[in-house]
Design an enzyme around this catalytic site. Structure first.
Site, mmCIF file in Angstrom:
data_model
loop_
_atom_site.group_PDB
_atom_site.id
_atom_site.type_symbol
_atom_site.label_atom_id
_atom_site.label_comp_id
_atom_site.label_asym_id
_atom_site.label_seq_id
_atom_site.Cartn_x
_atom_site.Cartn_y
_atom_site.Cartn_z
ATOM 1 N N TYR A 150 29.558 -6.092 11.670
ATOM 2 C CA TYR A 150 30.016 -6.218 10.288
ATOM 3 C C TYR A 150 29.504 -5.099 9.362
ATOM 4 O O TYR A 150 29.832 -5.079 8.184
ATOM 5 C CB TYR A 150 29.593 -7.579 9.716
ATOM 6 N N ASN A 210 38.890 -13.896 1.893
ATOM 7 C CA ASN A 210 38.377 -13.748 3.253
ATOM 8 C C ASN A 210 37.884 -15.125 3.681
ATOM 9 O O ASN A 210 36.811 -15.551 3.290
ATOM 10 C CB ASN A 210 37.213 -12.746 3.292
ATOM 11 N N HIS A 225 40.707 -19.976 11.133
ATOM 12 C CA HIS A 225 41.301 -20.466 12.379
ATOM 13 C C HIS A 225 41.355 -21.985 12.447
ATOM 14 O O HIS A 225 41.903 -22.542 13.388
ATOM 15 C CB HIS A 225 40.488 -19.932 13.553
ATOM 16 N N ASP A 249 46.911 -25.273 3.160
ATOM 17 C CA ASP A 249 47.769 -26.018 2.248
ATOM 18 C C ASP A 249 47.502 -25.617 0.800
ATOM 19 O O ASP A 249 48.432 -25.541 -0.008
ATOM 20 C CB ASP A 249 47.545 -27.523 2.433
ATOM 21 N N HIS A 275 40.076 -9.389 6.233
ATOM 22 C CA HIS A 275 38.980 -9.508 7.211
ATOM 23 C C HIS A 275 38.308 -8.147 7.379
ATOM 24 O O HIS A 275 38.991 -7.120 7.365
ATOM 25 C CB HIS A 275 39.500 -9.981 8.575
ATOM 26 N N LEU A 276 37.019 -8.172 7.582
ATOM 27 C CA LEU A 276 36.280 -6.930 7.820
ATOM 28 C C LEU A 276 36.621 -6.349 9.189
ATOM 29 O O LEU A 276 36.697 -5.143 9.365
ATOM 30 C CB LEU A 276 34.771 -7.203 7.740
ATOM 31 N N ARG A 297 39.969 -17.335 18.006
ATOM 32 C CA ARG A 297 40.219 -16.486 16.820
ATOM 33 C C ARG A 297 41.574 -15.772 16.918
ATOM 34 O O ARG A 297 41.863 -14.901 16.103
ATOM 35 C CB ARG A 297 39.084 -15.452 16.663
#
Lengths: 145, 145, 145, 145, 145, 145, 145, 145, 145, 145, 145, 145
Positions: H23, H74, H80, H87, H100-101, H111
Site C-alpha cells: 500500500y 474507497n 466484496h 444499496d 482502490h489503491l 476479491r
C-alpha cells in the site's frame, strides 16, 4: 460350481458395533453365515475378505481373475473417493456388483456420487444385510446365464 | 396376503422396443408375467400401473395407502427432476423401493443424482428386468418382518 | 364481489396426514373452511382446486383468466422445478400470490430457490395454515385497490 | 398486552425517497402510523428502530429479550450477507418474522438467498408496506396462541 | 403422402395473448392455418396437438410411432426441465425437430440449456411463427430423403 | 509482563443462554474468570472486549497495537463473512489466535470456510470454553519466544 | 492412568527435513520426546504410530478401542480426501482430536476443507509442534472429566 | 463551489503503516494534503471521513445528500461483501466514484468481484494515492458538466 | 434486390473433408452453389467469406454495414468463446442469423452455450447444409418485411 | 552412474491385459525390458516397483532419497485423488517426472486434473509405452546437468 | 519526451455509432484529438492503433518495446477471454494501463472478470472518453517518476 | 524423409526475454538450432512458424495437410481458450503433439485445463526447451511406425 468373492472395504470390520442405529446389529460373521446358507441354496461357493486398505482390495480383485465368477463389493468410504479401485473394477474381466447396507446418497453431500456404479454390473443398497443376499442372487443368476 | 404395487414411470411403456441395446428386448407384459410368477412363489398379490404423467403416479401412491403393503417404483426420467414425486414417496406410510433397469449414473451428468433415493426404502438397479424381481424379494422380505 | 382461486399443487391432498410434525394436523377441508370464513368477512368469493398434475394446474390458471381477480397458489414441490408453471403464472393477467405452509429454504438444497417467486405478486410462508389466510388478506386488499 | 418490536435494517431510512418506482412513496413515518393503527386494532404495543449498523440491530434483538413478544425484521441488504444477524435471530427466544417490501429474489443473483429465512418464524414479502401489516397480523396471532 | 405431427407444450395455448411484445400477436389458430398452407405446398399432411401436461405430450409421441413421419415439437418450459420428455424424444423412431418462437437462451439462466436439443434432429428458433414454417420445410425435406 | 487482549465478536454476549446444548452453560463472566486464573498462572495480563459490531472489533485491533502482545479472537458469525476484519487481522503487527467454542465446519455450508484462518497465527476450536484456555497457553508460549 | 494414542498420517515421517521453512526443523523423535514429557506432567501414558498408509491408520483406530482413552490424529494429506478415515474416526467410541502443524486452509484450494473436523472432538492447528502439546492438554482434560 | 466527500472504509486508518510493500508509505494525512491541493486547483471543497464501521459509512452517504456534489469512496474490504453499502450507493442521488489503491482482483479469489462497481459512476484503481487524485479530477469534471 | 452476406468462421474451409461422419461430405463450394440457386429463387444477391481469423470476421461484419441487408453467420468454434465477435454482432445494425451444421450442444460441455445466440436474430442448426438454406429463407423473409 | 526409480501406481500390474484397445498390449515386463535397454544406452541404472497401495508408493519415494537421482512416476488413478502422494512428491529432494500411457484428460471429468503435475519436474503422456522412454531421456538429461 | 501507445481492441472502430446510449457519440477520431491535446499539455507524444485482431494487438505490444514508455489499452471484448493478450501484457517491460468507457462488470456475467487487470499497472473505467484522458494522466505521471 | 512442422503460438516470439526466471534464457532461434540438430540425427526435415494470431495458426495446420507428417504445437495462451484451434487440431489428418516449456497447471486457475490435450496425439511439458526435443523424438518415432 460358480465361485463368488465377497469383498468388504474400510470400516466394515466394525459391522454390528459401529452406529448400530444406522447399520444394524448384525456382525460381519453373522452376515457371512447368512450368505453361506444362501450360496448353498443357489449352488455357489463363497470366499470373503475385508480390508481397510485400498491396495489390498485392488490386489484381491486382480487375484480373483480366472478363479472366481463374480464379485460382491461393498467399497465403504472408498465408494466416493477411489479412482484406483474404480479402475480395477473396470479392468478385471469379472462382473462386480456394488452393495451398500444403507442409502449413502441420503447423507453428506460427498456421498452423493459413487465412482464405482458407472463400471459395476449392478447395485443393491438400503436393505441392510439383505442387500448382500439380494446381490448374491443377482450375481448367481447372471453367472448362470 | 401382502399386496405390492408395481409402478412404472414415463417411457416404460416402450420397454422392449426403445433402445433395446440399452434396455433389452423384454416387454412390459413379459416383465409382468415374471413378476407374477415370483409373487406367487413369495405369497404376494401384485397390481401394476404404468403412466407417463407425474400426476397420475403421485395419485397412485396416495391411492395405495391403506390398500398395499409396499411399492416398487421405477420413476424413469422423473428420478432426476420430480420434487413432487419425491414428496409423495416421503409422504405415504408405505415402503417404496426404487428400481432401474440400467445404471443411470453411468450416462449424462443430469442423471447423476436421484431425488427419490434419499426417501426410498432401498434401491436395486443395473440388472435389467431382474432388478424388479430382486426388488420384489426385498420388499416381500421387508413386509413380512 | 371479487373472486379468488385457491390452487394447491402436488401432495397437498395429504395435508393433516403427511408429516404432521412438519405440516400440522389441519386437513385441506378444515383449511378451506377457515378460508371461506375469512373470505366472507373480506367480501370475496372463493373457489378451490387441488391437483397433483402440473398440466391441470396450468390449465386452471388459464381457465381463471377473465373469471377470477386473484389466485393463491401453493405450488408444492413444483415450486422448485416447473418452468412451465412459472411461465403460466407470468402469462396470466391475474395477480398470483405464492403460499407455503413452511419455510422450504430451511430444508434440502434443492428447495433453496423458487421459480415462482420472481413472477408472483407476493409471498407468504412459514405460518402453517395462517399463511393462506394472510395471503388471502393481501390479495383481497390488492384486488380492491 | 403483547409488545412487538419493528426492526428496520440498512437503507430503510430512505423509504419513500429511494427508487420510488421499486419501493413506493410511503415514508417510514407513514408506515409507522399505519402499523400503529393496526397494532391498536390487534391490541398490541409497538416499538420501532431503524439502523444502518449490523451491530445495533443485533444489540436490539438481545435488548428485546424478556421485554417484547415478537419481532418484525426487515434486514435490508444484510438479508443476504450477515451470518452474525442470523445467529442473533436464532439465539433470541422470541419469534422473528422476516419482512421485505419487494421480491428480492427477482433481482441480482446475490439476492437469491436469505440467510435469515431458515431461522425466522415466517416470511412475508412483495406487498410493499402491506408486507409489514400482514406480518404484524401473523405475529400477533402467533403470540396470542 | 408424408404426415407430420405438430406438438405444442405448456403455455402455447395462450399464443397471441401472452406477452405479445415477446411472442407476437399471431394466435395458435392463425399459426395452424399458415402451417396448413405450407404443408399443402410441400405435399404433407399435418395433425396438431397442444397440451400443458408433460404426460400427454409423451403419450402423443408414442402414439405417433408408425403413423407419422416426423414431429415438430415446441416443448415450452419443459425444454429446460423434462428428462422424461427427452427420453421419449430419444425413444421414438421418428425425427423430431425442436422449435422455439424466441431465443430462450437470451433470457433467465435456467433457460440456457435445452434437454431436448441433444436428442432432436434439428433446431429452429428466434423467427416467431416463421420458426415453425422453416422447421416444417426442414422436416419435409428430411422425410423425402 | 505480557498483555493479551481477548476479543469476542457478535452473539458471544449471550454465551451460556444461547443454544446451551451447542454452546454449553458457561457464561462470558465465568469464562473470563477462568481465563484470569490461567493468565495469572502463565504470568500474563488480560483485557477483554465483546462487541456485536464489526467496526468496533476492527477499532479494537488497531487500538491494541503497541499496547498488547497478542490477541485471542472469536469472530463469531463474522468468521465467514468479514473481509474487513480479516484485513485488520492481517494489518496489525500482533499475533492473533482464532478461537471457536464448537466446530463451525460441522454445521451449515456457509460455515465451511473461515476468512480469518489464513491470516491468523493459529486456531483452536471444538473444546467449548477450554478452546480459549488452550489458545491463551499457545499465545503466551508464542509471546515468550 | 489415561492412555493416549498419537497417530501421524502420510509424510509426517519426514518432519524436520521436509520443507523446513513451512514445517520447522523439529523431527518426529524430538516431538515425541516433548510429548512424553508433557504426558508425564499430565499423568498420561502415550503410544505413537506413523504410517503413510490409510488402511494402517484405520486399523490403528480400531485397534485402539478399549485400550486407549483418546487419540491425537494428524491425518496429513488424508485430511482432505479420505472418507474411509473419517468413517473410522466417527465409528470408534474414543475422542479423536485433529492436529495440524500449519494452517492448511491458507494453502491450495483442495486443502480448504477437512473431512475429519466434522467428526472430531476438537481441532488445534497452526502452532507447529506446539499444536500437538496443546491438543494433548485438551484431550487429557477431556478424558479426566 | 462544488463540494466533494472523500469516504474511506475499514483499515484505511492504517495507511502508510499497513503492508507498506503493498500500500505504500503515504499516510492518510499526507493523502488528504495532496487531495486538498488538487481540490484547490480544481475549485472544489473537500470533506473527508474514515470509518471501520459499515453503518457509519452508510449514514455518511445519506448525510451527504443535498450537501455535496459527489463522493470518492474507497470501501476497503466492504467492496466484496456489503450489499447494504451497495444499496446506499445506489440509493443516494449523488455520483459515487469507487477508488482502490491497488488492483484487488490480483489477490485472493474473494476479491475478484466488487459489489460497488455496478452501481458506481466510475472506478479508478491500481495507482496508489494517485488513484484518489485521478478520481477527484473525474468527479470534478463530471460535476461541472 | 436484397443482399445477403454468408460468413463462415474457423475450420469451415475443410467442410466435406473434416470428420465427414459428423459434418457430411458436401464441400463449401457445393454449399455455395446450393445457396446461390436458392438465392436466385428468393430474389437475393449473395456474397460469401470464410476466415479462420476472428478479426477478419469482425471486420467483415462492419464492412457489411450499409451494403448488405442481412448476414448468415456460422461462427464455428468462436461460437463458444468470442465476446469480441458477439459484440460486433450486437453492434452492427443488420440482422444476423446464426447457423450450425450440427447440434453443438450435444457434444463437449464447452459447446453447451453460444455467446452469439443472445444477440442474433435467429438460429437454425442440426440439418447439415440445409441449415444454411433454411436460414437464408428466414433472412430473406425477414428482410422483405 | 545415475540411478532412476520407475514407480508404477495402481492397476499398472495389469498392463497389456486391461482394456488393450486403450492401453495397448505391451506388458509391464516388456516395458521394463525396453526401459532397461534405453537406460543402458543413456548410462543409467534402473530399479522398478509397482504397487496398488498408496502407502507403499509414498514409502518408496522416501526410501529413494539419497539413493536415486530421479523418479519416473505413473500414479495411475491416484493422479486425481491423492493429496498424500502429492505431498510426498513435493517433499522428497529428488526430481519426479509424471508419466501416463494415455491422455487422461480426454476421459471422465474426474480425470481432468492431476494433483501431481503442479509438484512434478515434468510430464510426458499419450505415447503409450514410449511415454516412459521419453521421460527416462528427460530425466537422464536433467540429472546430468 | 515520453511516448505513449494508445491501443484499442475489437469493436472500438465503431465508437460513436455503436449503441450510443451506452458508449456515447464521441467517435474514435474525436477521442484521438482530445488525447492529443492533453498529451501536448502533459508533454508526451502519442501513437494510436485500433484492431479487431488479437494477434495484431499482441504484435503491437511487442513492437512497442524499446520505443514507447507506456501503453493505454482498451481490450474490448478480449478483456474477458484472451489469455494470450494477458500473457503479452505481462511479458512486455512497459507499464500498461487498462481503460474501459463503461463499467463492464455491470453487464452480462461473462464480463464480470478481466483477465488483464491482474497484470496491468492500473485501471480506469466508467467515465466514457474521460477514462482515456485520466489514464493518460496516470501513465504520464508514472512515466515521469 | 519425414517432415515435421513446429508451430509456436502467441508470445513465444519473446522466448529468452520474457520472464526468464520462468521460461529460461534460450531464444527461439537457439531452440530452432537445437531442433534442427536433433532432426538431422533422427532423419527428419523441419519447418517452423511462430504467430501471435489464432487464425494464422489454424491456416498453418490446414496448409500442413498432405505436406508434413506431424506437428509440434505449443499453443501458448490459446491452450486454454481456443475452441477454434482445437477443432483444427481435431480436423487435420496429421498427428499433433502438444508442447509446453513449463507446467501451466501449476499457475492461475484458468490454466488448469487444456482444450488441446483431448484431441492431441500426446503431451510433453515442464522440461523447458527439452520439451520440444522430446516431443520431436516422440513424433519421429510415431511417424516411422
Amino acid at each position: 460350481m460358480p465361485r463368488i468373492l465377497v469383498l468388504h472395504g474400510p470400516n466394515l470390520n466394525s459391522l454390528g458395533a459401529r452406529e448400530p442405529e444406522r447399520y444394524g446389529t448384525t456382525t460381519l460373521d453373522q452376515l457371512h453365515r447368512s450368505l453361506a446358507e444362501l450360496a448353498k441354496e443357489l449352488g455357489c461357493e463363497l470366499e470373503t475378505l475385508q480390508s481397510n486398505a485400498e491396495g489390498v482390495l485392488i490386489d484381491a480383485l486382480y487375484g480373483a481373475v480366472g478363479r472366481v465368477d463374480g464379485v460382491l463389493l461393498n467399497p465403504g468410504g472408498l465408494t466416493h473417493t477411489s479412482v484406483a479401485l474404480r479402475d480395477a473394477v473396470a479392468a478385471v474381466p469379472v462382473p462386480v456388483v456394488e452393495v451398500h447396507l444403507t442409502q449413502p446418497q441420503a447423507r453428506e453431500p460427498f456421498r452423493r456420487t459413487s465412482l464405482i456404479t458407472e463400471v459395476a454390473a449392478g447395485l443393491v443398497q438400503g436393505f441392510g444385510p439383505d442387500s448382500y443376499l439380494l446381490a448374491l442372487r443377482a450375481l448367481a443368476s447372471r453367472v448362470r446365464k
